[in-house]
Design an enzyme around this catalytic site. Structure first.
Site, PDB file in Angstrom:
ATOM      1  N   GLY A  80      -8.514   3.373   6.136  1.00 18.40           N
ATOM      2  CA  GLY A  80      -9.354   2.474   5.208  1.00 18.40           C
ATOM      3  C   GLY A  80      -9.298   0.552   5.573  1.00 18.40           C
ATOM      4  O   GLY A  80     -10.556   0.002   5.574  1.00 18.40           O
ATOM      5  N   GLN A 189     -11.347   4.436  -3.005  1.00 17.87           N
ATOM      6  CA  GLN A 189     -11.206   5.536  -3.888  1.00 17.87           C
ATOM      7  C   GLN A 189     -12.067   6.382  -4.570  1.00 17.87           C
ATOM      8  O   GLN A 189     -11.793   7.187  -5.467  1.00 17.87           O
ATOM      9  CB  GLN A 189     -10.399   4.453  -4.314  1.00 17.87           C
ATOM     10  CG  GLN A 189      -9.287   3.137  -4.459  1.00 17.87           C
ATOM     11  CD  GLN A 189      -8.307   3.600  -4.537  1.00 17.87           C
ATOM     12  OE1 GLN A 189      -7.691   5.239  -5.218  1.00 17.87           O
ATOM     13  NE2 GLN A 189      -6.884   3.634  -3.576  1.00 17.87           N
ATOM     14  N   ALA A 210      -8.790   9.342   5.088  1.00 14.74           N
ATOM     15  CA  ALA A 210      -7.684  10.414   4.884  1.00 14.74           C
ATOM     16  C   ALA A 210      -6.853  11.009   3.710  1.00 14.74           C
ATOM     17  O   ALA A 210      -6.244  11.156   3.279  1.00 14.74           O
ATOM     18  CB  ALA A 210      -7.307  11.013   6.104  1.00 14.74           C
ATOM     19  N   CYS A 335      -0.115  -2.334  -1.749  1.00 13.76           N
ATOM     20  CA  CYS A 335       0.984  -3.241  -0.728  1.00 13.76           C
ATOM     21  C   CYS A 335       1.182  -4.093  -1.038  1.00 13.76           C
ATOM     22  O   CYS A 335       1.800  -4.882  -0.485  1.00 13.76           O
ATOM     23  CB  CYS A 335      -0.559  -3.688  -0.036  1.00 13.76           C
ATOM     24  SG  CYS A 335      -2.219  -3.601  -0.764  1.00 13.76           S
TER      25      CYS A 335
HETATM   26  C1  LIG Z   1      -9.821   0.162  -2.016  1.00 16.71           C
HETATM   27  C2  LIG Z   1      -9.425   0.600  -0.745  1.00 16.71           C
HETATM   28  N1  LIG Z   1      -9.754   0.208   0.154  1.00 16.71           N
HETATM   29  C3  LIG Z   1      -9.005   0.107   1.640  1.00 16.71           C
HETATM   30  C4  LIG Z   1      -7.538   0.437   1.394  1.00 16.71           C
HETATM   31  C5  LIG Z   1      -7.214   0.338   2.998  1.00 16.71           C
HETATM   32  O1  LIG Z   1      -6.686   1.640   2.724  1.00 16.71           O
HETATM   33  P1  LIG Z   1      -5.754   1.936   4.081  1.00 16.71           P
HETATM   34  O2  LIG Z   1      -4.264   2.808   3.713  1.00 16.71           O
HETATM   35  O3  LIG Z   1      -5.974   3.346   4.955  1.00 16.71           O
HETATM   36  O4  LIG Z   1      -5.975   1.450   4.876  1.00 16.71           O
HETATM   37  C6  LIG Z   1      -6.792   0.875   0.137  1.00 16.71           C
HETATM   38  C7  LIG Z   1      -5.543   1.543   0.281  1.00 16.71           C
HETATM   39  O5  LIG Z   1      -4.819   1.484  -0.668  1.00 16.71           O
HETATM   40  C8  LIG Z   1      -7.895   0.763  -1.058  1.00 16.71           C
HETATM   41  O6  LIG Z   1      -7.205   1.114  -2.227  1.00 16.71           O
END
Ligand SMILES: Cc1ncc(COP(=O)(O)O)c(C=O)c1O
Length: 398
Positions: A80, A189, A210, A335
């Site tokens: 994402g 999400q 994914a 994160c």
């Molecule tokens: C709304 C949203 N966007 C983007 C991401 C980032 O996705 P990824 O962990 O696959 O990089 C997240 C991950 O928590 C998310 O909740």
């Protein structure tokens, strides 16, 4: 079609942090060895490339069908975050000399969107960040006023990862198109938790991951509408029709394709199940624990997410105590956990730092059961009572 077997919490733990990541379906795990044996490079023309190439093609078709778009509109990325960076930074690089140099986003986006906008702002873009109210919603009148013939791109998340608030993306997209701007939504999400049909939504770009959908980590999808411009941010080979270079993560792509093929059949059942359990959990918590508020309730929100503000406790201590008791939840975005800073999303919603530090995010998944919810509430009552009594003793001793 055979019902998918779900991967349950086999270590006796209660996992209620599905917005951070989801356990892969058991049927994904069962096929890993088969997929791993297809180890060839999908770009190879000889025999070793054929099986992985077919897997990727099939996954792309299943994902396109799930999203309601054409397979060529599906671009595989690493997750994402990459999809979000790709759209925002790539869009700016393509358009930074044009008259259209204004961008609109919100104050509650995922850091991958927020920091991409910080980056292009430092390079000269004009970025407007919409505020949200205490329920997590934006003011549509303010949004409409910001749109103009100078707006290049609007990027608004479909649903918030911490509170579950769902934004009126379809309506916002129509308004953006009226002034000739492009629209991106971070739907990481939302996928699998609300019915999503890209063909009806009419967004120009959308991001997915994914690992938020019971598949393996390492793959994201960037939907780019046919004819949409995209600047490749990774130089290299001609994978993904030269839009995103790098040898594909076949295993993770295959897992995402597998779940995508199952999703249409199970999405409504799973979402009703999660919502019923979530509502029951909230009712039990409000009934059994005093001084608890639900953040972002009363508005359109994801069926699996609950954001709680519990007076008289510290969110981090609560999280650690629950972990010791076998329950996994979160205090905010995955994160940022481990960081003592309160959640920027909750602060943007108008909560004070002290309030944000008393917050807990509980996110249910497809395999969550009523027994797990009942057990979680029991543990929560016990831990909150204990932490509050420490807190009161500390206050008395000051
Ligand atoms: C709304 C949203 N966007 C983007 C991401 C980032 O996705 P990824 O962990 O696959 O990089 C997240 C991950 O928590 C998310 O909740």
């Amino acid at each position: 079609m055979k019902k998918p077997s779900l991967s349950l919490n086999d270590r006796g733990r209660i996992y209620l942090d599905h917005n951070a990541t989801t356990p892969p379906l058991q049927s994904v795990v069962d096929q890993l060895v088969t997929w791993a044996h297809e180890w060839g490079n999908p770009s190879s023309i000889h025999w070793s490339g054929r099986a992985p190439k077919t897997r990727i093609r099939d996954a792309r078709s299943a994902i396109a069908k799930m999203l309601g778009c054409h397979p060529l509109e599906v671009i595989f990325t690493s997750g994402g975050s990459e999809s979000n960076n790709y759209v925002i930074k790539g869009f700016y690089e393509l358009h930074n000399t044009s008259e259209r140099n204004e961008y609109i986003t919100t104050e509650v986006e995922h850091p991958s969107v927020k920091k991409s906008f910080d980056d292009i702002e430092a390079r000269g873009a004009r970025v407007y960040r919409l505020k949200v109210d205490r329920s997590g919603q934006i003011d549509m009148a303010t949004y409409s006023k910001l749109l103009s013939s100078k707006t290049a791109l609007v990027s608004i998340m479909y649903a918030n990862n911490e509170t579950g608030s769902v934004f009126p993306v379809a309506e916002m997209c129509v308004q953006a198109h009226r002034v000739g701007a492009k629209f991106h939504t971070d739907a990481v999400q939302a996928l699998g938790k609300v019915p999503l049909d890209i063909s009806k939504l009419e967004v120009d770009y959308a991001s997915f991951a994914a690992h938020k959908l019971y598949s393996l980590r390492g793959t994201g999808v960037l939907f780019c509408k046919k004819g949409g411009q995209l600047k490749s941010l990774i130089s290299g080979g001609a994978q993904e029709r030269a839009r995103r270079a790098g040898t594909e993560n076949t295993l993770s792509i295959a897992s995402f394709g597998h779940v995508a093929a199952l999703l249409p059949e199970i999405i409504s059942e799973k979402n009703i199940q999660m919502k019923t359990l979530r509502d029951n959990m909230e009712a039990q918590i409000l009934n059994k624990i005093s001084d608890v508020q639900l953040t972002g309730s009363g508005v359109d929100r994801l069926p699996n997410t609950s954001s709680l503000l519990i007076e008289g406790i510290d969110g981090e201590s609560l999280l650690m105590n629950l972990d010791i008791e076998g329950v996994s939840v979160s205090t905010g975005a995955a994160c940022s956990s481990g960081s003592p800073e309160p959640s920027p999303v909750l602060l943007a919603m108008g909560l004070s730092r002290a309030e944000a530090q008393k917050s807990l995010r509980v996110s249910l998944g497809w395999s969550t059961t009523q027994a797990e919810i009942d057990h979680f509430v029991e543990i929560l009552v016990k831990v909150v009572t204990r932490l509050r009594s420490f807190h009161n003793t500390e206050k008395l001793n000051v």
